[in-house]
Design an enzyme around this catalytic site. Structure first.
Site, PDB file in Angstrom:
ATOM      1  N   CYS A 122       0.811  -1.227   0.000  1.00  0.00           N
ATOM      2  CA  CYS A 122       0.000   0.000   0.000  1.00  0.00           C
ATOM      3  C   CYS A 122       0.845   1.277   0.000  1.00  0.00           C
ATOM      4  O   CYS A 122       0.324   2.368  -0.234  1.00  0.00           O
ATOM      5  CB  CYS A 122      -0.962  -0.001   1.179  1.00  0.00           C
ATOM      6  SG  CYS A 122      -2.097  -1.401   1.150  1.00  0.00           S
ATOM      7  N   HIS A 264      -3.319   7.222   2.486  1.00  0.00           N
ATOM      8  CA  HIS A 264      -3.692   5.909   1.955  1.00  0.00           C
ATOM      9  C   HIS A 264      -5.061   5.536   2.494  1.00  0.00           C
ATOM     10  O   HIS A 264      -5.306   5.625   3.702  1.00  0.00           O
ATOM     11  CB  HIS A 264      -2.641   4.864   2.358  1.00  0.00           C
ATOM     12  CG  HIS A 264      -3.098   3.467   2.142  1.00  0.00           C
ATOM     13  ND1 HIS A 264      -3.635   3.058   0.943  1.00  0.00           N
ATOM     14  CD2 HIS A 264      -3.133   2.389   2.959  1.00  0.00           C
ATOM     15  CE1 HIS A 264      -3.969   1.784   1.036  1.00  0.00           C
ATOM     16  NE2 HIS A 264      -3.676   1.350   2.251  1.00  0.00           N
ATOM     17  N   ASN A 294     -10.181  -0.197  -0.096  1.00  0.00           N
ATOM     18  CA  ASN A 294      -8.722  -0.057  -0.044  1.00  0.00           C
ATOM     19  C   ASN A 294      -8.153  -0.643  -1.339  1.00  0.00           C
ATOM     20  O   ASN A 294      -8.214  -1.858  -1.546  1.00  0.00           O
ATOM     21  CB  ASN A 294      -8.185  -0.804   1.180  1.00  0.00           C
ATOM     22  CG  ASN A 294      -6.665  -0.763   1.291  1.00  0.00           C
ATOM     23  OD1 ASN A 294      -5.972  -0.419   0.333  1.00  0.00           O
ATOM     24  ND2 ASN A 294      -6.148  -1.125   2.444  1.00  0.00           N
TER      25      ASN A 294
HETATM   26  N1  COA Z   1     -17.949  -8.588   9.355  1.00  0.00           N
HETATM   27  C1  COA Z   1     -18.384  -8.822  10.596  1.00  0.00           C
HETATM   28  N2  COA Z   1     -17.559  -9.080  11.629  1.00  0.00           N
HETATM   29  C2  COA Z   1     -16.249  -9.091  11.366  1.00  0.00           C
HETATM   30  C3  COA Z   1     -15.711  -8.840  10.090  1.00  0.00           C
HETATM   31  C4  COA Z   1     -16.638  -8.583   9.063  1.00  0.00           C
HETATM   32  N3  COA Z   1     -16.253  -8.321   7.798  1.00  0.00           N
HETATM   33  N4  COA Z   1     -14.372  -8.898  10.157  1.00  0.00           N
HETATM   34  C5  COA Z   1     -14.056  -9.186  11.438  1.00  0.00           C
HETATM   35  N5  COA Z   1     -15.192  -9.311  12.158  1.00  0.00           N
HETATM   36  C6  COA Z   1     -15.327  -9.622  13.570  1.00  0.00           C
HETATM   37  C7  COA Z   1     -14.159 -10.396  14.147  1.00  0.00           C
HETATM   38  O1  COA Z   1     -14.278 -11.772  13.884  1.00  0.00           O
HETATM   39  C8  COA Z   1     -14.265 -10.060  15.606  1.00  0.00           C
HETATM   40  O2  COA Z   1     -15.234 -10.888  16.179  1.00  0.00           O
HETATM   41  P1  COA Z   1     -15.051 -11.402  17.703  1.00  0.00           P
HETATM   42  O3  COA Z   1     -15.026 -10.162  18.567  1.00  0.00           O
HETATM   43  O4  COA Z   1     -16.253 -12.267  17.899  1.00  0.00           O
HETATM   44  O5  COA Z   1     -13.760 -12.143  17.732  1.00  0.00           O
HETATM   45  C9  COA Z   1     -14.805  -8.628  15.609  1.00  0.00           C
HETATM   46  O6  COA Z   1     -15.380  -8.413  14.307  1.00  0.00           O
HETATM   47  C10 COA Z   1     -13.740  -7.597  15.839  1.00  0.00           C
HETATM   48  O7  COA Z   1     -12.639  -7.946  14.999  1.00  0.00           O
HETATM   49  P2  COA Z   1     -11.399  -7.026  14.887  1.00  0.00           P
HETATM   50  O8  COA Z   1     -10.385  -7.620  13.965  1.00  0.00           O
HETATM   51  O9  COA Z   1     -10.972  -6.659  16.275  1.00  0.00           O
HETATM   52  O10 COA Z   1     -12.104  -5.767  14.183  1.00  0.00           O
HETATM   53  P3  COA Z   1     -11.503  -4.352  13.942  1.00  0.00           P
HETATM   54  O11 COA Z   1     -12.378  -3.346  14.523  1.00  0.00           O
HETATM   55  O12 COA Z   1     -10.033  -4.304  14.246  1.00  0.00           O
HETATM   56  O13 COA Z   1     -11.671  -4.221  12.370  1.00  0.00           O
HETATM   57  C11 COA Z   1     -10.364  -4.393  10.377  1.00  0.00           C
HETATM   58  C12 COA Z   1     -11.062  -5.148  11.504  1.00  0.00           C
HETATM   59  C13 COA Z   1      -9.689  -5.404   9.480  1.00  0.00           C
HETATM   60  C14 COA Z   1     -11.412  -3.607   9.596  1.00  0.00           C
HETATM   61  C15 COA Z   1      -9.346  -3.411  10.998  1.00  0.00           C
HETATM   62  O14 COA Z   1      -8.518  -4.089  11.901  1.00  0.00           O
HETATM   63  C16 COA Z   1      -8.497  -2.746   9.958  1.00  0.00           C
HETATM   64  O15 COA Z   1      -8.975  -1.918   9.208  1.00  0.00           O
HETATM   65  N6  COA Z   1      -7.179  -3.046   9.919  1.00  0.00           N
HETATM   66  C17 COA Z   1      -6.278  -2.452   8.952  1.00  0.00           C
HETATM   67  C18 COA Z   1      -6.565  -3.010   7.620  1.00  0.00           C
HETATM   68  C19 COA Z   1      -5.795  -2.389   6.523  1.00  0.00           C
HETATM   69  O16 COA Z   1      -6.018  -1.295   6.166  1.00  0.00           O
HETATM   70  N7  COA Z   1      -4.886  -3.126   5.936  1.00  0.00           N
HETATM   71  C20 COA Z   1      -4.194  -2.750   4.767  1.00  0.00           C
HETATM   72  C21 COA Z   1      -2.792  -2.413   5.016  1.00  0.00           C
HETATM   73  S1  COA Z   1      -2.586  -0.713   5.050  1.00  0.00           S
END
Ligand code: COA
Length: 343
Positions: A122, A264, A294
């Site tokens: 990214c 980004h 993204n």
């Molecule tokens: N729909 C519903 N629930 C989801 C889900 C989805 N698409 N994805 C994850 N969950 C659930 C998880 O299983 C977890 O459930 P649990 O509490 O029962 O275990 C809960 O939601 C919270 O998960 P978590 O990973 O803590 O969520 P989060 O708030 O951190 O959001 C992302 C997840 C991936 C959106 C977030 O971590 C993120 O944006 N990370 C950076 C991603 C990114 O930009 N990457 C590219 C590199 S720059």
């Protein structure tokens, strides 16, 4: 008698942004459509990421197809059909070998130009932008086409809700020309960095020399993109905030000088946390993540093109670019948005 040498070296050549363009595949996939087959919902995706839809390339459409679309528009907007180098930032090249940039250059009528891929996930576009600016500063090129293009959907496990809802396909591009550091459009200093000690946070395990071809196909999960979302979120905020502050310091800008933060587009919450940490009001963040998701290396040039088309970026506006990605990698730069006829 020999002519005396000048007492001061000439000022270094700056890279000036002089064109911008983008390209999206025709098919948009909404959160509701994804939620039909994943254990997810429109409300969860919107509230946790800011994403409403993303575009997905159909089978048969490769990264180079999107790159050519964006590159052609950027060349047109710059008013020049010609450049000396084509740099393509991508995580999803058409194939492992050769690089995709030479084919993109050829299809744009730029056979003969230097052409290479830049791989920094990214952060790829920021790295490619710095590389293009470096070619210009070194006198190796007068004009450079810098493209970020991805078909990230080709890496995604369709059953992994933690990644399948986030990423989208697309391409964006800018043209750089040699100019003066005081001109509108001149790229400011860059801040670039990496931390390979945390490479495991964002990976595709198979397809390279670590897992060699052995006649046995790699495990399916190893061919898919994998990410530790929560940890990546923390690093993204920390690294982009520090990088943005560093580049502002080098440019002699204060946070309040920034008219537009074009970061980004990883997650709207990440963008807002970065803005808060740097001291930039959230209303000054440009975001198109709701519409495109993204798009990895394509996200900053796609956002620039949309912000320009929407009339958000206007001549003289002070713009801060910052990115974070797999590697881990990060980078930032600043520029003043150029005049109306050249972006
Ligand atoms: N729909 C519903 N629930 C989801 C889900 C989805 N698409 N994805 C994850 N969950 C659930 C998880 O299983 C977890 O459930 P649990 O509490 O029962 O275990 C809960 O939601 C919270 O998960 P978590 O990973 O803590 O969520 P989060 O708030 O951190 O959001 C992302 C997840 C991936 C959106 C977030 O971590 C993120 O944006 N990370 C950076 C991603 C990114 O930009 N990457 C590219 C590199 S720059």
């Amino acid at each position: 008698m020999s002519t005396p040498l000048p007492s001061h070296p000439p000022p270094p050549r700056a890279a000036v942004l002089t064109g911008v363009g983008s390209c999206l595949p025709p098919t948009a996939v909404t959160n509701d459509e994804l939620a039909e087959r994943l254990d997810s919902s429109d409300a969860w995706i919107r509230s946790r990421t800011g994403i409403r839809r993303r575009y997905v390339a159909s089978p048969g459409t490769a990264t180079s197809d999107l790159a050519v679309g964006a590159g052609a528009k950027a060349l047109k907007s710059s008013g020049t059909p010609d450049v000396d180098a084509v740099l393509l930032a991508t995580t999803t090249p058409d194939r492992p070998c050769p690089a995709t940039a030479p084919a993109v250059a050829a299809r744009l009528g730029l056979t003969g130009a230097a052409a290479y891929d830049v791989s920094a996930v990214c952060t790829g576009f920021l790295y490619a932008l710095a590389s293009g600016a470096g070619l210009i500063a070194a006198g190796a090129a007068d004009r450079v086409l810098v493209i970020g293009a991805e078909t990230f959907s080709t890496l995604l496990d369709p059953d992994d809700r933690s990644t399948a809802v986030i990423f989208g396909d697309g391409a964006g591009a800018v043209v750089l020309r040699a100019g003066d550091a005081a001109e509108p459009g001149a790229l400011g200093p860059f801040d670039l960095g990496s931390d390979g000690g945390r490479e495991e946070l964002i990976t595709v395990a198979a397809g390279g020399s670590r897992q060699r071809l052995s006649g046995v196909p790699p495990a399916t999960r190893d061919q898919y993109f994998a990410m530790e979302g929560k940890e990546v979120f923390r690093h993204a905020v920390r690294r982009m905030s520090a990088s943005a502050r560093s580049v502002l310091g080098r440019a002699g800008w204060r946070a309040e000088d920034v008219d537009h933060l074009v970061g980004h587009q990883a997650n709207l919450r990440i963008t807002h946390h970065v803005a808060d940490a740097v001291g930039i009001p959230r209303r000054r963040c440009f975001s198109n993540i709701a519409e495109v998701g993204n798009t990895a290396a394509a996200s900053i040039p796609l956002a620039l093109d949309q912000a320009h088309a929407d009339g958000v970026l206007t001549p003289g506006g002070r713009v801060l670019l910052t990115a974070f990605g797999g590697g881990l990698t990060w980078g930032s730069t600043v520029l003043t948005w150029p005049g109306p006829d050249r972006a």
